[in-house]
Design a protein around this motif. Structure first.
Motif, mmCIF file in Angstrom:
data_model
loop_
_atom_site.group_PDB
_atom_site.id
_atom_site.type_symbol
_atom_site.label_atom_id
_atom_site.label_comp_id
_atom_site.label_asym_id
_atom_site.label_seq_id
_atom_site.Cartn_x
_atom_site.Cartn_y
_atom_site.Cartn_z
ATOM 1 N N LYS A 147 6.151 -32.324 -24.680
ATOM 2 C CA LYS A 147 5.593 -32.532 -26.020
ATOM 3 C C LYS A 147 4.248 -31.804 -26.094
ATOM 4 O O LYS A 147 3.478 -31.822 -25.140
ATOM 5 C CB LYS A 147 5.395 -34.024 -26.314
ATOM 6 N N VAL A 148 3.989 -31.187 -27.244
ATOM 7 C CA VAL A 148 2.784 -30.387 -27.399
ATOM 8 C C VAL A 148 1.884 -30.991 -28.473
ATOM 9 O O VAL A 148 2.345 -31.290 -29.576
ATOM 10 C CB VAL A 148 3.123 -28.931 -27.774
ATOM 11 N N VAL A 149 0.620 -31.160 -28.144
ATOM 12 C CA VAL A 149 -0.385 -31.634 -29.097
ATOM 13 C C VAL A 149 -1.365 -30.492 -29.328
ATOM 14 O O VAL A 149 -1.978 -30.000 -28.384
ATOM 15 C CB VAL A 149 -1.134 -32.863 -28.547
ATOM 16 N N ASP A 150 -1.501 -30.043 -30.588
ATOM 17 C CA ASP A 150 -2.410 -28.936 -30.857
ATOM 18 C C ASP A 150 -3.709 -29.447 -31.481
ATOM 19 O O ASP A 150 -3.902 -30.646 -31.688
ATOM 20 C CB ASP A 150 -1.744 -27.879 -31.744
ATOM 21 N N ASN A 151 -4.602 -28.494 -31.770
ATOM 22 C CA ASN A 151 -5.935 -28.830 -32.297
ATOM 23 C C ASN A 151 -6.628 -29.879 -31.420
ATOM 24 O O ASN A 151 -7.226 -30.830 -31.913
ATOM 25 C CB ASN A 151 -5.849 -29.347 -33.742
ATOM 26 N N ILE A 152 -6.533 -29.668 -30.111
ATOM 27 C CA ILE A 152 -7.059 -30.671 -29.189
ATOM 28 C C ILE A 152 -8.590 -30.690 -29.222
ATOM 29 O O ILE A 152 -9.234 -29.668 -29.428
ATOM 30 C CB ILE A 152 -6.557 -30.402 -27.742
ATOM 31 N N SER A 210 -0.274 -19.262 -30.360
ATOM 32 C CA SER A 210 1.025 -19.162 -29.706
ATOM 33 C C SER A 210 1.151 -20.041 -28.471
ATOM 34 O O SER A 210 2.235 -20.149 -27.905
ATOM 35 C CB SER A 210 1.295 -17.707 -29.321
ATOM 36 N N LEU A 211 0.069 -20.673 -28.015
ATOM 37 C CA LEU A 211 0.172 -21.613 -26.891
ATOM 38 C C LEU A 211 1.089 -22.781 -27.245
ATOM 39 O O LEU A 211 1.659 -23.412 -26.360
ATOM 40 C CB LEU A 211 -1.215 -22.142 -26.514
ATOM 41 N N TYR A 212 1.221 -23.046 -28.547
ATOM 42 C CA TYR A 212 2.062 -24.158 -28.998
ATOM 43 C C TYR A 212 3.522 -23.950 -28.590
ATOM 44 O O TYR A 212 4.257 -24.914 -28.374
ATOM 45 C CB TYR A 212 1.962 -24.292 -30.521
ATOM 46 N N ASP A 213 3.944 -22.674 -28.459
ATOM 47 C CA ASP A 213 5.346 -22.381 -28.141
ATOM 48 C C ASP A 213 5.676 -22.632 -26.673
ATOM 49 O O ASP A 213 6.846 -22.596 -26.291
ATOM 50 C CB ASP A 213 5.679 -20.926 -28.486
ATOM 51 N N PHE A 214 4.659 -22.858 -25.834
ATOM 52 C CA PHE A 214 4.898 -23.039 -24.402
ATOM 53 C C PHE A 214 5.818 -24.229 -24.127
ATOM 54 O O PHE A 214 6.610 -24.208 -23.196
ATOM 55 C CB PHE A 214 3.580 -23.249 -23.663
ATOM 56 N N GLY A 215 5.679 -25.274 -24.929
ATOM 57 C CA GLY A 215 6.454 -26.485 -24.667
ATOM 58 C C GLY A 215 7.944 -26.250 -24.786
ATOM 59 O O GLY A 215 8.724 -26.605 -23.899
ATOM 60 N N GLU A 216 8.352 -25.647 -25.894
ATOM 61 C CA GLU A 216 9.781 -25.385 -26.106
ATOM 62 C C GLU A 216 10.318 -24.430 -25.053
ATOM 63 O O GLU A 216 11.416 -24.598 -24.529
ATOM 64 C CB GLU A 216 9.987 -24.800 -27.508
ATOM 65 N N ARG A 217 9.505 -23.419 -24.705
ATOM 66 C CA ARG A 217 9.944 -22.437 -23.718
ATOM 67 C C ARG A 217 10.128 -23.087 -22.349
ATOM 68 O O ARG A 217 11.111 -22.834 -21.643
ATOM 69 C CB ARG A 217 8.899 -21.314 -23.648
ATOM 70 N N VAL A 269 -3.064 -28.192 -26.476
ATOM 71 C CA VAL A 269 -3.486 -26.812 -26.745
ATOM 72 C C VAL A 269 -4.455 -26.790 -27.913
ATOM 73 O O VAL A 269 -4.530 -27.738 -28.707
ATOM 74 C CB VAL A 269 -2.279 -25.896 -27.045
ATOM 75 N N ASP A 270 -5.191 -25.673 -28.020
ATOM 76 C CA ASP A 270 -6.128 -25.586 -29.135
ATOM 77 C C ASP A 270 -5.469 -25.014 -30.382
ATOM 78 O O ASP A 270 -5.638 -25.515 -31.475
ATOM 79 C CB ASP A 270 -7.383 -24.781 -28.752
ATOM 80 N N MET A 271 -4.636 -23.948 -30.221
ATOM 81 C CA MET A 271 -4.081 -23.308 -31.422
ATOM 82 C C MET A 271 -3.142 -22.195 -30.986
ATOM 83 O O MET A 271 -2.921 -21.929 -29.814
ATOM 84 C CB MET A 271 -5.212 -22.700 -32.255
#
Length: 922
Positions: free
Chosen positions: A663-668, A646-653, A642-644
């Motif tokens: 697993k979520v990697v941000d600032n892609i 609230s998309l980061y919360d998708f993984g846990e949800r 993800v880029d940044m």
């Protein structure tokens, strides 16, 4: 009206209990804060805060302890505590409420309904209200076409009632009855419902209680209630009014019954039920048809039914993507979801039959669909863009595994169909019946059963003409015949591109037949032991080559050919256990652009993209992600890029809802996406290892020299050709930067660890994949101009790798990156600086990073439009400006200042859209 009263009325008019619950379910803080009071009512923030606290002290509002502090009407909290069985407090932490909602959701039967948070959200609210209404609930009528799930919905209502009342099924019974079963005998129908006395009618040999008595204390569900005769309807509404009824044959006796009645019908109740009866049913719930559901839900339903069959079969299923698409867009006009389920059962039953007879894998191909459903696939082009875009995400074979636990409490019990087919097959075989006759008999059994119930990865075609230019035509034609021979006798398919590699191998083989060369000879005994069939076919291929070209060939050449046959089988098993990788970014094409570059460079389509336009909601985007994640999951988890925000919360949800490890990697960025896709495709690392790489990168390879591996089985044929092709492709300045190492299949297996000490391998080119975790390019691909460009870009990226510290971008930096991809007529760097000044001038509270980013990007696009003189229009602009006058004047002034830097005019429509962006929560 006093300010404090104005605020309270504003809160009452702008908040609803349903929205309050919905926000808690989405883990969003509900309520109104002082900043919103200032924005909406023009009451200064400090004064607004004082009035809100006064209302809290008067127990008119409840405080939510967050930043900023929010308030909700206390009657919401009273109702919430009653429904969720929790104690009342004056102040709550939002996390408390989130946990209460989550804990109850785990036990809420409605949560098991597909679409409970989508197309059925309003219906579920109605149903819950009907069930909990004191003292015993409200009688309900469920409307909907045949097969939409009316019985399932009624069962969920009963389960919910038992749950909130803390009662067992015995204490809170659920009795179902289909009025159509006795439609032609009204007397027997009423006797079934209300019971009868002895001799009440011919054949009534004893007293018998009815379904009403059995349902006492619970729910009586009457399906096809429109089949109930008028006198039966009258007896029912008397029961509803008085709580009393008589059995058939009784004149004066009265029996008590305390129950809730739920009816279901496919008809318009106004046309077929007595008006006096309808008036006694206060709640009417209409269920949507399959085609009225959003496309994401339809795909989820299809996946659910296939997964259910997979569990019954205890086997994985694979579907051509066209199967899923055709089922998702077909209008099941007569049976809806019920008919869909039957069609899926039929597809699985036929696959099961095929597996029993020839031991083929459980694959469902497009041709397995009936003609009507197949024809719907060709109408996809006529559908709306959103539906087409969603379905386009499914381009790979869909794998359905039986490992994921699904809730089947609301489904009927598994059929014995598969056991019946197995037993029937055993019986027919024992009778010595011909296998073709057996197939026809079993197919007939399956067809009868369902009449009573009512993708292949397509490699681009190999360009033989291109091959003729570099390999003698006689060798190419002979190779094609050998491949056809091998495919027939091994009962497998080879990848189309295999013919290129085999051509080069045979060309080199024939050249070295008269030369004495030291080649790495494979161990014949090992190949004979591990791959006897391939060796046998290779032996025959060598004999045919000797006859065709009238030349003796060394016997060990059959070993090389056998290994090539083994290595190049068309096999999807790699995808079976592959980590799913999905990229999701803000913007119309950000994710797609990154995915396209990464997929092109690594010669794959495995990285899936979900774009999130700035107008799209988080929840809608999540639903797209969830469907995509389920379709690409191969038992190894999902890596989400993800880029940044609230998309980061998708993984846990996703992990909470489906159990899929994520697993979520941000600032892609594009380079990082390429590297992660490379690891997913070519490394043996598990999900945690790949994720760990993004947190603590391993020691950089930049001190090592980039290298390309030129490889064939012997090191004397295709590898040398590949070397010459690569040398011609690379510009001279790369000669010193990149090593090209020519070797053979056997030596590289031994020497690879040593070579890694000095080199970083970017790619392998040749006619066999050494399975070393390096991107592999068959030599034939390098004869194609487009493939050459992709290959060179990969080499170029490998040469330019260097150590870089990750740069943490602020909102304006991220906005600049986004704008660089979209705007054409303004300089993003300059525009972002000017917009930063604009944000300071308006002094508007932007409580989140996402909201500030949305505003900056919107303004950048606005400037781009205005410079190009592209006009947009705002509906009902006059009333909107009037209702936002103070804020409009502030934004108008700041916009004029911003526009003066570009010598443009910004119309009032654009200003209104800026206000919309400010008032919209991302």
């Amino acid at each position: 009206m006093k300010n404090i009263d104005t605020i309270f009325h504003f809160i009452q008019n702008n908040l609803s209990y349903e929205k309050f619950i919905e926000q808690l379910q989405l883990r969003q803080t509900p309520g109104i804060n002082a900043e919103q009071i200032q924005d909406k009512l023009g009451i200064v923030r400090n004064n607004g805060s004082t009035f809100l606290n006064q209302l809290h002290k008067k127990k008119m509002l409840t405080k939510l302890n967050t930043r900023p502090v929010c308030f909700v009407p206390q009657n919401f909290i009273y109702r919430f505590c009653e429904e969720y069985h929790v104690s009342l407090k004056d102040v709550y932490n939002p996390d408390e409420l989130f946990e209460i909602i989550s804990a109850n959701a785990a036990n809420d039967p409605f949560e098991q309904l597909l679409g409970h948070d989508g197309s059925l959200m309003q219906q579920v609210r109605q149903a819950k209200a009907a069930i909990i209404y004191p003292p015993k609930g409200l009688h309900t009528l469920i409307l909907g076409q045949s097969g939409v799930g009316k019985t399932t919905f009624a069962a969920a209502m009963h389960s919910y009632g038992a749950y909130i009342r803390k009662k067992t099924d015995k204490e809170y019974p659920f009795i179902t009855f289909n009025c159509a079963d006795y439609f032609n005998n009204p007397q027997l129908l009423l006797a079934k419902l209300f019971g009868h006395t002895k001799n009440a009618f011919t054949g009534a040999d004893e007293d018998k209680i009815g379904l009403v008595e059995k349902a006492n204390g619970g729910i009586l569900f009457l399906d096809e209630i429109h089949r109930l005769p008028p006198n039966g309807q009258e007896m029912l509404f008397y029961l509803m009014d008085k709580g009393e009824y008589s059995r058939l044959g009784e004149n004066t006796a009265r029996h008590k019954a305390d129950l809730l009645i739920i009816g279901a019908t496919t008809e318009n109740p106004e046309n077929i039920l007595l008006s006096t009866f309808i008036r006694r049913i206060p709640v009417t719930i209409k269920l949507p048809s399959f085609m009225q559901k959003p496309i994401s839900e339809r795909v989820e339903i299809i996946d659910y039914f296939f997964r259910y069959e997979s569990l019954n079969l205890k086997q994985s299923l694979s579907l051509a993507p066209e199967v899923l698409k055709a089922l998702a867009v077909y209008s099941f006009s007569t049976g809806n979801i019920g008919q869909l389920r039957s069609e899926i059962k039929l597809l699985c039953a036929n696959a099961f039959l095929q597996n029993l007879q020839d031991n083929k894998s459980f694959h469902i191909d497009f041709q397995a669909l009936n003609d009507k459903i197949k024809s719907s696939f060709f109408d996809i082009a006529k559908l709306d863009e959103e539906t087409k875009q969603y379905l386009n995400m499914f381009s790979e074979t869909v794998i359905i595994t039986p490992h994921k636990k699904i809730d089947d409490t609301l489904l009927d019990h598994p059929t014995e169909l598969y056991n019946q087919i197995t037993n029937r097959l055993t019986t027919l075989r024992s009778q010595g019946i011909n296998k073709h006759v057996i197939h026809d008999l079993l197919q007939n059994d399956i067809d009868n059963y369902f009449s009573n119930l009512m993708r292949e990865v397509d490699d681009s075609t190999t360009d033989i003409n291109t091959l003729y230019k570099v390999v003698p035509r006689e060798i190419v034609d002979a190779t094609v015949k050998l491949v056809e021979f091998a495919q027939h006798h091994l009962s497998i398919n080879f990848k189309n591109k295999f013919i290129f590699g085999l051509c080069f191998h045979i060309n080199a083989l024939l050249k070295r037949t008269n030369k004495t060369q030291k080649l790495p000879i494979p161990q014949l005994s090992e190949i004979k032991k591990e791959h006897p069939k391939e060796l046998q076919i290779a032996h025959e291929m060598v004999k045919r080559l000797e006859i065709k070209f009238n030349t003796p060939i060394n016997s060990y050449e059959q070993c090389f050919l056998a290994l090539l046959l083994v290595q190049n089988k068309e096999n999807d098993s790699g995808e079976q256990d592959r980590i799913g990788i999905i990229i999701c970014c803000h913007g119309d094409t950000t994710a797609s652009s990154i995915a396209n570059v990464a997929n092109m460079l690594l010669n794959t389509t495995w990285l899936k993209a979900i774009d999130m336009p700035l107008t799209a909601s988080i929840d809608k985007t999540y639903m797209k992600f969830r469907s995509m994640a389920v379709s690409v999951h191969r038992n190894k988890g999902i890596l989400l890029l993800v880029d940044m925000g609230s998309l980061y919360d998708f993984g846990e949800r996703l992990q909470q809802e489906t159990g899929i490890m994520t697993k979520v990697v941000d600032n892609i960025s594009t380079p990082l996406a390429i590297e992660l896709l490379r690891k997913v495709l070519y490394k043996t690392n598990d999900l945690s290892s790949i994720y760990q790489f993004t947190i603590t990168p391993s020691e950089s390879d930049t001190d090592k020299k980039p290298a390309i591996l030129s490889l064939c089985m012997t090191g004397e044929g295709a590898s040398k050709m590949a070397y010459e092709v690569i040398k011609k492709m690379l510009p001279p300045e790369y000669y010193e930067k990149v090593d090209i190492i020519v070797t053979n299949y056997f030596d590289i297996k031994v020497n690879y660890p040593r070579l890694l000490k000095n080199n970083t391998f970017i790619a392998v080119v040749g006619n066999i994949d050494p399975q070393l975790g390096i991107p592999y390019f068959p030599i034939g691909q390098l004869l194609n101009e487009d493939s050459q460009k992709s290959f060179f870009k990969l080499i170029d990226s490998g040469c330019k790798k260097n150590k870089q510290e990750p740069i943490e971008l602020n909102v304006y930096g991220k906005a600049k990156l986004l704008l660089e991809q979209y705007v054409r007529y303004v300089n993003p760097k300059t525009a972002v600086k000017d917009i930063e000044k604009f944000v300071e001038d308006i002094n508007y509270p932007l409580e989140s990073e996402d909201k500030r980013l949305n505003l900056v990007v919107h303004l950048g696009c606005m400037l781009d439009r205005c410079v190009h003189q592209d006009a947009i229009y705002f509906d009902d602009i006059r009333s909107y400006i009037h209702s936002h006058k103070p804020l409009f004047e502030t934004i108008r002034l700041a916009t004029d200042n911003l526009a003066s830097n570009y010598d443009i005019k910004v119309n009032d429509d654009e200003v209104c859209y800026i206000i919309k962006v400010l008032e919209t929560n991302p």
